[in-house]
Design a protein around this motif. Structure first.
Motif, PDB file in Angstrom:
ATOM      1  N   ARG A   1      -3.396  36.739 -44.492  1.00 25.87           N
ATOM      2  CA  ARG A   1      -3.259  35.277 -44.590  1.00 25.87           C
ATOM      3  C   ARG A   1      -4.605  34.571 -44.441  1.00 25.87           C
ATOM      4  NH1 ARG A   1      -1.774  32.803 -39.041  1.00 25.87           N
ATOM      5  NH2 ARG A   1      -2.221  34.465 -37.559  1.00 25.87           N
ATOM      6  N   PHE A   2      -5.609  35.277 -43.914  1.00 28.00           N
ATOM      7  CA  PHE A   2      -6.955  34.714 -43.849  1.00 28.00           C
ATOM      8  C   PHE A   2      -7.757  35.320 -45.000  1.00 28.00           C
ATOM      9  CE2 PHE A   2      -5.379  34.659 -39.461  1.00 28.00           C
ATOM     10  CZ  PHE A   2      -5.612  33.341 -39.115  1.00 28.00           C
ATOM     11  N   LYS A   3      -7.891  34.586 -46.074  1.00 26.84           N
ATOM     12  CA  LYS A   3      -8.539  35.113 -47.279  1.00 26.84           C
ATOM     13  C   LYS A   3     -10.020  35.376 -47.025  1.00 26.84           C
ATOM     14  CE  LYS A   3      -9.313  34.276 -52.176  1.00 26.84           C
ATOM     15  NZ  LYS A   3      -9.177  33.326 -53.300  1.00 26.84           N
ATOM     16  N   ALA A   4     -10.432  36.603 -47.296  1.00 31.42           N
ATOM     17  CA  ALA A   4     -11.821  36.997 -47.042  1.00 31.42           C
ATOM     18  C   ALA A   4     -12.756  36.458 -48.111  1.00 31.42           C
ATOM     19  CB  ALA A   4     -11.916  38.519 -46.989  1.00 31.42           C
ATOM     20  N   SER A   5     -13.906  36.025 -47.673  1.00 34.07           N
ATOM     21  CA  SER A   5     -14.939  35.578 -48.597  1.00 34.07           C
ATOM     22  C   SER A   5     -15.399  36.742 -49.455  1.00 34.07           C
ATOM     23  CB  SER A   5     -16.125  35.009 -47.802  1.00 34.07           C
ATOM     24  OG  SER A   5     -17.212  34.751 -48.663  1.00 34.07           O
ATOM     25  N   GLU A   6     -15.723  36.465 -50.712  1.00 34.91           N
ATOM     26  CA  GLU A   6     -16.140  37.522 -51.627  1.00 34.91           C
ATOM     27  C   GLU A   6     -17.623  37.446 -51.973  1.00 34.91           C
ATOM     28  OE1 GLU A   6     -13.553  37.124 -54.960  1.00 34.91           O
ATOM     29  OE2 GLU A   6     -11.783  37.871 -53.890  1.00 34.91           O
ATOM     30  N   ASP A   7     -18.371  36.625 -51.223  1.00 38.01           N
ATOM     31  CA  ASP A   7     -19.783  36.454 -51.565  1.00 38.01           C
ATOM     32  C   ASP A   7     -20.715  37.367 -50.780  1.00 38.01           C
ATOM     33  OD1 ASP A   7     -19.642  35.372 -49.083  1.00 38.01           O
ATOM     34  OD2 ASP A   7     -20.234  33.335 -49.657  1.00 38.01           O
ATOM     35  N   GLY A   8     -20.142  38.299 -49.996  1.00 39.61           N
ATOM     36  CA  GLY A   8     -20.989  39.224 -49.257  1.00 39.61           C
ATOM     37  C   GLY A   8     -21.676  38.624 -48.059  1.00 39.61           C
ATOM     38  N   ASN A   9     -21.242  37.450 -47.657  1.00 36.60           N
ATOM     39  CA  ASN A   9     -21.882  36.738 -46.551  1.00 36.60           C
ATOM     40  C   ASN A   9     -21.569  37.401 -45.212  1.00 36.60           C
ATOM     41  OD1 ASN A   9     -23.207  34.778 -45.115  1.00 36.60           O
ATOM     42  ND2 ASN A   9     -21.523  33.321 -45.205  1.00 36.60           N
ATOM     43  N   LYS A  10     -22.573  37.465 -44.342  1.00 33.08           N
ATOM     44  CA  LYS A  10     -22.372  37.982 -42.990  1.00 33.08           C
ATOM     45  C   LYS A  10     -22.576  36.902 -41.930  1.00 33.08           C
ATOM     46  CE  LYS A  10     -24.123  42.594 -44.199  1.00 33.08           C
ATOM     47  NZ  LYS A  10     -25.186  43.602 -43.885  1.00 33.08           N
ATOM     48  N   CYS A  11     -22.911  35.701 -42.365  1.00 37.40           N
ATOM     49  CA  CYS A  11     -23.250  34.623 -41.434  1.00 37.40           C
ATOM     50  C   CYS A  11     -21.988  33.908 -40.946  1.00 37.40           C
ATOM     51  CB  CYS A  11     -24.173  33.623 -42.124  1.00 37.40           C
ATOM     52  SG  CYS A  11     -24.626  32.216 -41.091  1.00 37.40           S
ATOM     53  N   VAL A  12     -21.914  33.661 -39.640  1.00 34.28           N
ATOM     54  CA  VAL A  12     -20.776  32.939 -39.075  1.00 34.28           C
ATOM     55  C   VAL A  12     -21.193  31.543 -38.602  1.00 34.28           C
ATOM     56  CG1 VAL A  12     -19.529  35.018 -38.430  1.00 34.28           C
ATOM     57  CG2 VAL A  12     -21.157  34.013 -36.809  1.00 34.28           C
ATOM     58  N   LEU A  13     -22.384  31.112 -38.975  1.00 33.90           N
ATOM     59  CA  LEU A  13     -22.876  29.763 -38.669  1.00 33.90           C
ATOM     60  C   LEU A  13     -22.930  29.500 -37.159  1.00 33.90           C
ATOM     61  CD1 LEU A  13     -20.955  27.769 -41.432  1.00 33.90           C
ATOM     62  CD2 LEU A  13     -23.283  28.652 -41.524  1.00 33.90           C
TER      63      LEU A  13
ATOM     64  N   VAL B   1      -9.823  33.007 -33.676  1.00 30.20           N
ATOM     65  CA  VAL B   1     -11.241  32.802 -33.972  1.00 30.20           C
ATOM     66  C   VAL B   1     -11.815  34.013 -34.697  1.00 30.20           C
ATOM     67  CG1 VAL B   1     -13.539  32.572 -32.937  1.00 30.20           C
ATOM     68  CG2 VAL B   1     -11.642  31.207 -32.060  1.00 30.20           C
ATOM     69  N   ILE B   2     -11.513  35.200 -34.209  1.00 31.17           N
ATOM     70  CA  ILE B   2     -12.027  36.418 -34.845  1.00 31.17           C
ATOM     71  C   ILE B   2     -11.514  36.543 -36.274  1.00 31.17           C
ATOM     72  CG2 ILE B   2     -11.720  38.920 -34.873  1.00 31.17           C
ATOM     73  CD1 ILE B   2     -13.941  38.248 -33.094  1.00 31.17           C
ATOM     74  N   GLN B   3     -10.236  36.222 -36.497  1.00 34.54           N
ATOM     75  CA  GLN B   3      -9.687  36.298 -37.857  1.00 34.54           C
ATOM     76  C   GLN B   3     -10.441  35.357 -38.802  1.00 34.54           C
ATOM     77  OE1 GLN B   3      -7.657  38.342 -39.134  1.00 34.54           O
ATOM     78  NE2 GLN B   3      -6.514  39.252 -37.451  1.00 34.54           N
ATOM     79  N   LEU B   4     -10.731  34.159 -38.325  1.00 31.23           N
ATOM     80  CA  LEU B   4     -11.460  33.197 -39.156  1.00 31.23           C
ATOM     81  C   LEU B   4     -12.886  33.671 -39.433  1.00 31.23           C
ATOM     82  CD1 LEU B   4     -10.211  29.899 -37.467  1.00 31.23           C
ATOM     83  CD2 LEU B   4      -9.592  30.735 -39.735  1.00 31.23           C
ATOM     84  N   LEU B   5     -13.519  34.244 -38.420  1.00 34.73           N
ATOM     85  CA  LEU B   5     -14.885  34.737 -38.603  1.00 34.73           C
ATOM     86  C   LEU B   5     -14.910  35.942 -39.532  1.00 34.73           C
ATOM     87  CD1 LEU B   5     -16.265  34.456 -34.938  1.00 34.73           C
ATOM     88  CD2 LEU B   5     -16.655  32.901 -36.852  1.00 34.73           C
ATOM     89  N   LEU B   6     -13.918  36.818 -39.403  1.00 39.38           N
ATOM     90  CA  LEU B   6     -13.835  37.980 -40.298  1.00 39.38           C
ATOM     91  C   LEU B   6     -13.632  37.539 -41.749  1.00 39.38           C
ATOM     92  CD1 LEU B   6     -11.594  40.454 -38.238  1.00 39.38           C
ATOM     93  CD2 LEU B   6     -13.980  40.812 -38.888  1.00 39.38           C
ATOM     94  N   ALA B   7     -12.857  36.483 -41.927  1.00 44.03           N
ATOM     95  CA  ALA B   7     -12.628  35.976 -43.288  1.00 44.03           C
ATOM     96  C   ALA B   7     -13.909  35.395 -43.872  1.00 44.03           C
ATOM     97  CB  ALA B   7     -11.534  34.912 -43.275  1.00 44.03           C
ATOM     98  N   ARG B   8     -14.717  34.777 -43.038  1.00 46.17           N
ATOM     99  CA  ARG B   8     -15.969  34.199 -43.533  1.00 46.17           C
ATOM    100  C   ARG B   8     -17.030  35.268 -43.760  1.00 46.17           C
ATOM    101  NH1 ARG B   8     -19.212  29.922 -44.314  1.00 46.17           N
ATOM    102  NH2 ARG B   8     -21.407  30.373 -43.980  1.00 46.17           N
ATOM    103  N   ALA B   9     -17.068  36.255 -42.861  1.00 44.69           N
ATOM    104  CA  ALA B   9     -18.138  37.256 -42.924  1.00 44.69           C
ATOM    105  C   ALA B   9     -17.555  38.671 -42.896  1.00 44.69           C
ATOM    106  CB  ALA B   9     -19.105  37.050 -41.766  1.00 44.69           C
TER     107      ALA B   9
END
Length: 239
Positions: free
Chosen positions: A116-128, A88-96
């Motif tokens: 393997r968890f590609k990080a978002s490049e849009d500067g987003n910090k939101c994990v929904l 879960v943390i890996q997925l959240l880190l990739a999103r934010a």
């Protein structure tokens, strides 16, 4: 009362309580991002997963949603639980990836971002996690923000990303945001607060002269309670 065991500790709890609440009441730390005691649990972040049962008959549940039960055996930090949390943390880190709060939580759990968890490049910090949206709707009662788009583009925003006329500038959404996504800025003089792309004029405490709350917020409270705005023009320190 209900008798159960959490991390080998015999515990009594009131029927209807959740595992997360009971664990916290007994000093057992379970991480979570989407839980707040003033709101109904949503289970959105899944970080609070725990393992229940014994032997080969166990399962992982979300502790903020799962109620206590007589004889229940709970493990909050088994290897199975930690594997769930690491994923879960890996997925959240990739999103934010830009969230300092999330990075700190991962560090405390001994987790580093994996390629393997590609990080978002849009500067987003939101994990929904929805805390901000639910706080605005359920506690403040204005529903100034909500979700927009789908999939990876899903985000929290005001309608059409435009300054909201119903937002009162209270900042509750920024206060509960666990990842630092929602910025609330104050002018150097303290007379203007900016949030969600809108400037709010701050009211002055008639006792100490300090800027303390947006005028829109005081008008809103006055309308909801019937208390004249003039009586609300006193900061919490001077009441």
């Amino acid at each position: 009362m209900v008798n159960l065991t959490i991390d080998n500790k015999k515990i009594q709890a009131e029927e209807g309580q959740t595992l997360l609440d009971v664990a916290r009441q007994n000093g057992i730390v379970i991480p979570t991002l989407c839980h707040h005691e003033s709101l109904e649990p949503s289970g959105a972040c899944r970080l609070c997963s725990v393992e229940i049962g014994e032997g080969s008959r166990t399962k992982v549940v979300t502790s903020c949603l799962y109620p206590v039960a007589e004889g229940l055996v709970v493990n909050t930090a088994s290897e199975r639980v930690m594997n769930v949390r690491r994923t879960v943390i890996q997925l959240l880190l990739a999103r934010a990836p830009e969230s300092e709060q999330l990075a700190k939580m991962a560090e405390n759990m001994g987790i580093s971002p994996e390629p393997r968890f590609k990080a978002s490049e849009d500067g987003n910090k939101c994990v929904l996690c929805r805390l901000c949206v639910r706080t605005c709707e359920k506690i403040v009662g204005v529903s100034a923000i909500g979700f927009s788009s789908r999939g990876p583009q899903k985000n929290v925003c005001t309608p059409f990303h435009e300054p909201s006329n119903v937002c009162i500038g209270c900042g509750a959404c920024s206060y509960v945001c666990p990842t630092g996504e929602i910025e609330m800025l104050t002018s150097p003089a303290g007379d203007v607060r900016t949030i969600w792309g809108r400037d709010f004029k701050m009211a002055v405490c008639k006792v100490c002269g300090r800027y303390f709350a947006p005028e829109d917020q005081l008008q809103y409270i006055s309308g909801r309670t019937g208390v004249p705005v003039e009586e609300l023009m006193v900061c919490s320190s001077c009441r």
